[in-house]
Design an enzyme around this catalytic site. Structure first.
Site, PDB file in Angstrom:
ATOM      1  N   SER A 174      32.027  35.694  39.068  1.00  0.00           N
ATOM      2  CA  SER A 174      31.853  35.300  40.465  1.00  0.00           C
ATOM      3  C   SER A 174      31.269  36.491  41.225  1.00  0.00           C
ATOM      4  CB  SER A 174      33.192  34.828  41.045  1.00  0.00           C
ATOM      5  OG  SER A 174      33.053  34.409  42.383  1.00  0.00           O
ATOM      6  N   TYR A 204      23.979  31.195  48.040  1.00  0.00           N
ATOM      7  CA  TYR A 204      24.437  32.088  46.973  1.00  0.00           C
ATOM      8  C   TYR A 204      25.952  32.275  47.058  1.00  0.00           C
ATOM      9  CZ  TYR A 204      25.201  36.190  44.073  1.00  0.00           C
ATOM     10  OH  TYR A 204      25.679  37.049  43.114  1.00  0.00           O
ATOM     11  N   LYS A 208      28.936  31.249  44.269  1.00  0.00           N
ATOM     12  CA  LYS A 208      29.921  32.177  43.709  1.00  0.00           C
ATOM     13  C   LYS A 208      31.358  31.718  44.026  1.00  0.00           C
ATOM     14  CE  LYS A 208      27.744  33.667  41.358  1.00  0.00           C
ATOM     15  NZ  LYS A 208      27.815  34.127  39.946  1.00  0.00           N
TER      16      LYS A 208
END
Length: 317
Positions: A174, A204, A208
């Site tokens: 992550s 983005y 994650k």
């Protein structure tokens, strides 16, 4: 909201300036007989991870979309370790490619001890989407890895069953930015006005966050059957991921980044050590430490919603 901001700020400071690691690659046990996949291992953190695994006698599959670059990495790693990794053609941005990769792997191997879901993309141009018209970042970072894991679960479960007391592990890379996102806007996951309004940076972070949510849901569903799933922030690193960041910004950011080998430490700790076998459902931070999970990332309802959406996307592939 203010408390969330303060928590995120303190966490960012803690993770951006970590203490010296108590774990090193020399602490990795002998991995003879272990079969391992590392996605995105033709460069960066994935390559460093593969290098350490090879040095400790694992059979390592480098899963990447570019055969040319992967074979260059395999040649380089052999020159450094004396061991040869295997190539697995995998384009995480195309679910058909993911399926072919899983079929190729299971045609060759009956065991899979560790799956490092390491590969990913960061802030690509907005016009880029996956072969199935999913946002490229979420499609690559989350959906592609979900489908790969789903297809390899029978092998992971069989491996765990054959080695009682030694669970199979899924290590999900992550990022620190996942902690600034506390929900998933499903309207942004396919090309749409909502996606364009969100922009690449927010997308983005959302991908994650999705990595962490998926990791926790996998742990909830399969821990009783011998799967250990963890998510982690590998650290602020100088890697190819920053290639889409404008040059002047990248030069400023580089001052705060660590060399790539540091980024492999936390996931190697999680994936290979005896202590790592007890870390299921945890969120790990630099370098080889247990951090505090975002409450939203461990929320079962959030996990269920994401899992349902992911299943819908791979149905019929």
């Amino acid at each position: 909201m203010k408390l969330l901001y303060i928590r995120a700020l303190l966490s960012a400071i803690n993770q951006s300036f970590p203490p010296k690691s108590k774990f090193s690659v020399d602490d990795i046990p002998d991995l003879t007989g272990k079969v391992i996949i590392v996605t995105g291992a033709n460069q960066g953190v994935g390559k460093e991870t593969a290098k350490a695994l090879l040095q400790h006698n694992a059979k390592v599959y480098i899963a990447a979309r570019s055969e040319e670059r992967a074979k260059e990495a395999i040649k380089d790693l052999k020159s450094q370790t004396g061991k040869e990794a295997q190539f697995l053609l995998l384009d995480l941005a195309d679910l058909h490619s993911v399926k072919r990769a899983a079929e190729e792997f299971t045609g060759k191997e009956t065991q899979l001890h560790i799956l490092f879901n390491n590969g990913g993309v960061m802030i690509p141009p907005m016009e880029q989407v996956t072969a199935q018209n999913i946002d490229l970042q979420f499609g690559t970072n989350v959906l592609g890895h979900f489908y790969l894991t789903k297809l390899l679960l029978p092998t992971l479960l069989a491996t765990a069953a054959a080695t009682p007391g030694h669970p199979a592990r899924v290590v999900n890379t992550s990022s620190l930015v996942s902690e600034s996102v506390h929900s998933i806007n499903f309207n942004t996951l396919k090309d749409s006005p909502a996606r364009k309004r969100a922009g690449p940076n927010a997308l983005y972070g959302q991908s994650k966050f999705g990595n962490a949510v998926f990791s926790n849901e996998l742990q909830r569903r399969y821990s009783a059957e011998g799967i250990v799933s963890v998510a982690l922030n590998p650290g602020n690193l100088k890697t190819e991921l920053q290639r889409h960041i404008p040059g002047f910004m990248r030069s400023i950011i580089n001052v705060m980044l660590y060399p790539v080998p540091y980024g492999a430490l936390t996931q190697l700790w999680a994936g290979t050590t005896e202590e790592g076998a007890s870390l299921g459902g945890k969120y790990l931070i630099p370098w080889a430490r247990v951090g505090k999970s975002d409450p939203a990332a461990v929320d079962p309802e959030v996990g269920k919603a994401l899992w349902t959406w992911l299943e819908e996307q791979v149905a019929g592939i």
